[in-house]
Design a protein around this motif. Sequence first.
Motif, short mmCIF file in Angstrom:
data_model
loop_
_atom_site.label_atom_id
_atom_site.label_comp_id
_atom_site.label_asym_id
_atom_site.label_seq_id
_atom_site.Cartn_x
_atom_site.Cartn_y
_atom_site.Cartn_z
N MET A 1197 0.83 -1.20 0.00
CA MET A 1197 0.00 0.00 0.00
C MET A 1197 0.88 1.26 0.00
O MET A 1197 0.54 2.26 -0.65
CB MET A 1197 -0.91 -0.01 1.24
N ILE A 1198 2.00 1.24 0.71
CA ILE A 1198 2.91 2.40 0.71
C ILE A 1198 3.46 2.64 -0.68
O ILE A 1198 3.46 3.77 -1.19
CB ILE A 1198 4.06 2.17 1.72
N ALA A 1199 3.93 1.58 -1.35
CA ALA A 1199 4.51 1.73 -2.68
C ALA A 1199 3.48 2.20 -3.69
O ALA A 1199 3.74 3.08 -4.53
CB ALA A 1199 5.15 0.41 -3.10
N VAL A 1200 2.27 1.62 -3.67
CA VAL A 1200 1.23 2.01 -4.61
C VAL A 1200 0.82 3.47 -4.39
O VAL A 1200 0.62 4.23 -5.34
CB VAL A 1200 0.02 1.06 -4.48
N HIS A 1201 0.70 3.85 -3.13
CA HIS A 1201 0.29 5.22 -2.80
C HIS A 1201 1.27 6.25 -3.38
O HIS A 1201 0.87 7.19 -4.08
CB HIS A 1201 0.18 5.38 -1.29
N HIS A 1202 2.54 6.10 -3.10
CA HIS A 1202 3.52 7.10 -3.53
C HIS A 1202 3.76 7.02 -5.05
O HIS A 1202 4.00 8.06 -5.68
CB HIS A 1202 4.83 6.90 -2.77
N LEU A 1203 3.67 5.82 -5.62
CA LEU A 1203 3.88 5.69 -7.05
C LEU A 1203 2.71 6.30 -7.82
O LEU A 1203 2.90 6.95 -8.85
CB LEU A 1203 4.05 4.21 -7.41
N ASN A 1204 1.50 6.12 -7.32
CA ASN A 1204 0.35 6.73 -7.97
C ASN A 1204 0.42 8.26 -7.92
O ASN A 1204 0.15 8.94 -8.91
CB ASN A 1204 -0.93 6.24 -7.27
N GLY A 1205 0.81 8.79 -6.75
CA GLY A 1205 0.94 10.23 -6.66
C GLY A 1205 2.03 10.78 -7.56
O GLY A 1205 1.91 11.88 -8.10
N PHE A 1206 3.06 9.99 -7.76
CA PHE A 1206 4.15 10.43 -8.62
C PHE A 1206 3.75 10.43 -10.09
O PHE A 1206 4.06 11.36 -10.85
CB PHE A 1206 5.37 9.54 -8.39
N LEU A 1207 3.04 9.39 -10.52
CA LEU A 1207 2.70 9.26 -11.94
C LEU A 1207 1.75 10.36 -12.40
O LEU A 1207 1.79 10.78 -13.55
CB LEU A 1207 2.09 7.89 -12.20
N PHE A 1208 0.89 10.82 -11.52
CA PHE A 1208 -0.08 11.83 -11.91
C PHE A 1208 0.32 13.23 -11.41
O PHE A 1208 -0.50 14.13 -11.40
CB PHE A 1208 -1.47 11.46 -11.38
N ASP A 1209 1.58 13.37 -11.03
CA ASP A 1209 2.09 14.66 -10.59
C ASP A 1209 2.66 15.40 -11.80
O ASP A 1209 3.51 14.86 -12.51
CB ASP A 1209 3.17 14.48 -9.52
N GLN A 1210 2.18 16.62 -12.08
CA GLN A 1210 2.64 17.40 -13.22
C GLN A 1210 3.31 18.70 -12.79
O GLN A 1210 3.44 19.63 -13.58
CB GLN A 1210 1.47 17.71 -14.15
N THR A 1211 3.76 18.77 -11.52
CA THR A 1211 4.32 20.02 -11.01
C THR A 1211 5.79 20.17 -11.33
O THR A 1211 6.31 21.28 -11.32
CB THR A 1211 4.14 20.08 -9.48
N ARG A 1212 6.49 19.08 -11.62
CA ARG A 1212 7.93 19.17 -11.88
C ARG A 1212 8.24 18.56 -13.23
O ARG A 1212 7.88 17.41 -13.50
CB ARG A 1212 8.72 18.45 -10.78
N THR A 1213 8.95 19.30 -14.03
CA THR A 1213 9.28 18.83 -15.38
C THR A 1213 10.43 17.84 -15.37
O THR A 1213 10.56 17.04 -16.30
CB THR A 1213 9.65 20.01 -16.27
N GLU A 1214 11.28 17.87 -14.32
CA GLU A 1214 12.45 16.99 -14.33
C GLU A 1214 12.09 15.53 -14.11
O GLU A 1214 12.92 14.65 -14.31
CB GLU A 1214 13.47 17.43 -13.26
#
Length: 1377
Positions: A1197-1214
């Motif tokens: 659940m920890i890995a899925v939570h942070h990975l999901n937030g990362f994949l749909f995060d558009q705030t950083r171009t790098e």
Amino acid sequence: MNNDLQVRPKPKFGVSDDDEDEMLNYQELFQRSNLQPSAQVIREPKIKRQQSTENEDRKRKTSNIDLTETTVMRPIIVERDVSSTPIQLPKPINDSFPQAKYRGNEDDLEKITVPNVKKASMFAKQMYRDGKLKVCQELEEKKSSIQNEKMSHSKLLTGCGLGEVTGERELQRIHNENVERLNSMNENEILEEREKLLKSLDPKLIAFIRKRTKQEDEGLIYRPSASTAQPMDIENQKSTTIPIETDSCWLHMDKVEYEKLEWMKDLPTPSAQRAPDESNPDGVPARFDFKGNLMSRTADISVTAALHHHGEEPEAAGYTLEELFHLSRSAVLQQRVIALQTLANIIRQAHTGVYDLDLQLPLIQKLLEAGIVFLIRWAMDEQIEAIYMVAVECLANLIAPRKDEEILSRTTHWPCGYYEPSLTPAEIELGEKKSESDLTDVEILEQDLVKCLFRMNVLKRSVYLLNGMKLLPALTSTITVRNIFHILIRMARHSMTCANQIFEEKQLMDFIVQEFIPEFAIPNDEGHVYGHLLPEALKFCRVLANHGSTLTYNLIHRYELHKRLGNHLVAAMNRSLSSEDNQALAELFSLWRIFILQGHMADEFGSLIPTVILPFCRTCIQQMPNMMISQLLVQLIALFDALIIHITKFIMKHRNSSEEESNAINWSHIDGLFDIILTVEKQTLIETDEEIDLDALQTVGLSCLASFLIGQQLLTINLLDLPLKVHQIRVQFLEPLLRSTSMKKLIETVKLNTATLPTNSTRNLPTLTQTNISSFGFLNALLRLTNIIYQIDKSLPNSKKFITELMLTKNSEIVVYVKKMLNKLTSNSIRKVPWFEQFEHGFLFQFVQILYQEKSDQDLPSIYYEILLALLPSLLKGYHFLAQETFKLIFFDLSYWKRSNEIELADLSLITNESLHLASNQSIIVSSSQRTLLYERAIEHLPSLYTYYKNILHINRSSVDLNICDIHFGNLFQSDDLLKLNIHYSHTLLDITWPYGLLSSLYTNVLTIADENQRLELILNSLRFVYILEMKHSLILYKTLSKTTRFSMIAGIYLLGSEIFLEKNIADYLVAFLNCFNEQNLLQKLETKSNIQSLMTFFDFYRTLVDQYEACSFGDILYSNYLLIPLQQIYDNQLRKQVWIEHSTVLRYLRLKPDQILFPLEHFFVPYENDLEILRYYAQVLLNGTIQKSIQLFLYMIAVHHLNGFLFDQTRTEQFNLQRTIMKTIQSISTNNKILHDELVNYKTFSREGPVIFASLPSIRSAYAMLRLIFNGICTVTNTLLNRNETQASTSRWRIFRNFLGSTMSSLGRPLIRSIVNNETVYEYVNTLLSNPTTREHHRRANLGLDRHSRPTFRRRTYHHGGIRIIRPIIHVHVRQ
């Protein structure tokens, strides 16, 4: 013969025929030998040198001549060609001498005056008369032309930009107008206009103008007319007269020299402001007068005080430190002496704390950094008495503050006052060097000043100076010799090593003993070459003797000090005492006291008691009250106290041996001292009109009476007489003393007199300076006597209650002091203990101990137990008895620990869940009754915990030694060769983590215990006591220990063995501690970047904990809870990398479910992870199956939570590149692992049941699903078209594909597609789908996994259709072998 010719003939004085014959013989021999001459004469031919080659050959030939072959002549001599030089013959004259020139009549010349020349010579007048003197006229004309030229054009304006012709004309017109206006104004109007301009213009512009127009006559304004132009000084009107009356006989006094007259003007008014200093813009340099007083810049100091000098600020009186350092190396003797003397006074004032509130930085530290030690040492090497005397004074003031020695002498008679500090800095850091000998003087000085003085041979230089001052008058040398003793005493206080090094300097020790402690006393009226410095020499020996019994023995027997001291004592008793004799006798008693405490010279002193000491005491009693006599009796009674201790110790040690009978001194020798001491103490109660301070005499009397009663009780001598003596003390002295007004005043000042750290102590020079002296020595002696009286008469604590009635009255200052001291002891986890605070420690312990005896049926307030617990880490080494008695009072008073504590228990609920299933398949069901049971079970073990802590903390003493040690709470009863009366000024007896026992010693001591049962009991004892303290909210844990230390000490239990944590009793406490920490929110307040007190860094500790978990955790749920705490998102990501990356195998054993976590889950999910490396590993462990939902649900659940937030995060171009990569990989496993794909895309939030997913996706994610359905068909077509044989026409293929894509988009609607594709993540998702193989073969290959080199590379070739941009990919697929 040929060899003789090689030698040049020696010249002879005078000329004779023999000399000529000898020269002719040499000439003949030379012609026969055919030798080549050493020099040749070459005459060049008379030809014209027209060819350059010949000249070059000649120069080359000449340059090759070696000029070093002979010092007489060159080998080749070339004559100068003078053939072309004309020959001039002298002119013939008739007279023998040339004709003299006639200047005319001198009287006529005296009448001639040369213009513009004040005093012309006769030659100048003649030249002027003949019309040949034109220099003065030409200079005057030239000067006038220069002035006119200066005023003919503007100095500021250049006319740049106005044109070459127009600009010059306009510039001249403006200049002429300005000149005319200036001519029409008088001087006052010009000055007024000038002031207006200066005020209105920008200061930077004014500075620029002045810089540009700066010339020789700056500030002068000329008028255009050369004849009438006169200079006018605007800044300062220079006077044309000399400001003093002159005499015509004085030479050159008629000429005004303005530069010299500047120093005769009045000084400007000093100002508090000064030019800004680049190094310190907020302050100004401190200035001092010759006595070391800080000078005010605005003070009106007369110039006759000699404090004004030609420095940067002549108007400011006083000298800065930089100026004093400069003057100390002056070539003028007086300047060097004044500078060093002023520095000595400044250092003396600094040690007293005078400058603490006025200066920004510590003065002593700055002086040491500036190199004052080397400056002083250089001055000590001078041969001039005035220089080395003031240098010795300066060094003595620097390293031996007078305040330190003064306070130590005032506390030496207190209980435990014979302990003296070893002022040793921290150990010298060698760095890359191998030993201290490899370090330079500067490197050693930065870490230890006294050791640097040893290296500078200060001891040998001191011997030389002492020996050289024999020839000086006693009044001149006394002060310097006293300063040398101050230096030697401070060097001896450094450490035992330094004391031995001084003792081994035989020349120095022999000189001191022979010159200052003679075998027979010298009366004062006979005088001494150094003056009477016997007190300083005795004190020096006393400081050496404090460093151990061995050094004391060597000192006594090498110089037969027992004979010398005996002679001086007898001689002093037989004559009337002066102030010098009184001081020397007091130091003699103090030295003899140390000798007796070290086990030496007790028999010699005992033999003098009946014949010398007792008659002297009776004489002193008759003269009481008297200040001089009282000071002498203080040291004498302190000597009695030491003698009582020695006799008690000796008799107890040799009670069953025959040595006691042969001993020269026994209890009968001191039995008569009781009446003498009691009589002296009664005399101190007599009120007189004289202001005599008798507190010291009362203090030492109370302590000595207590020692006498304790000794008699231990030796069981005249036990029937003890109650009578107690009654005498109580009625005749103690009760009247407690009722006196001085006692009440003393109690009122207790809260103000607390020990503080010295402000001028530095790293390389520790000091003890205190601003005031406390009254705790007297209070210690009073409580000590009261305590032994209570032990002898058991009925007094309940009937009298002396201390309760005295100190615990309404609005008692003692209670205020106790609260203040509790805050002080628990204010900081790392606290330096001031040396004089040890007397406060003794007072607090005895105060609580007596209150415990006087409390009867009432409970003692909790604050007194708290202060005892907080007191233990502050006890200095040597106070073992005090620590042991404190433990006994804490552990054996079960009434305090069993006191009703329902509020505390309710605040610290142990278990939040009803049951917790451990890996060992056992369960702990903790109810409210069981929580109380666990606490009460720990309290039952308190008596055994006393023995446990007493042994592991090494404060245990035998019963015999324990009772004797009660005499002075000191470490007096070790073997004689180990006995030292020196304690390091900052070394404490116990570590601050003492409640955790051996758990605070890197766990190595526990692991060395082979017996499992013994190890288990040791761990349980520590857990029990710490758990009791946690439940009681003890301040020793909550304030003195950091939260990181408290957590690490408990978590470290898992490092003590592979199966120790599976024990039921230990698991109970581990669960209880975890819940205690959770209730206090401690688990979210750890300082993971700090060090664990007394251990290591938290990062190293956690890495060890992870290694242990990986090796032998067996997937234990409780161990897993402790391991997960540092993985919370609020802590450093390096801790998470330890588990997720460096020890990824641990993830297989962390099989926790969310409902098995004892602390809030949100700290693992908020905030989102932003470390790209950890996110990459989250994706890796999910995709390769290391973490599975059915096994490691919480980690999943920890890995899925942070990975999901990362994949749909558009705030950083790098992070787009990593997002694309992970998205491709997730899409590739969408067929085989649809559950993981759906939860990564559809994940909503976390819960204790598992991940929560969206029932209906939001708009952005539904667009993802729609595009996936659309492009599944598109991918099939693209793979068919783009993966065929390359020989087919690519244009036709792409046309078919484009038509299909256009028709699809038309059916969906152009606005929808445009809104979707505008999202960058969706845009990359489209590209991912385009690059995804859809054939059956490609699906099979995708299941095998794609190498990172198989990622598609996109060719940035765009095609436009309806405003939508599509990128055609070039896909290189590599199959993993």
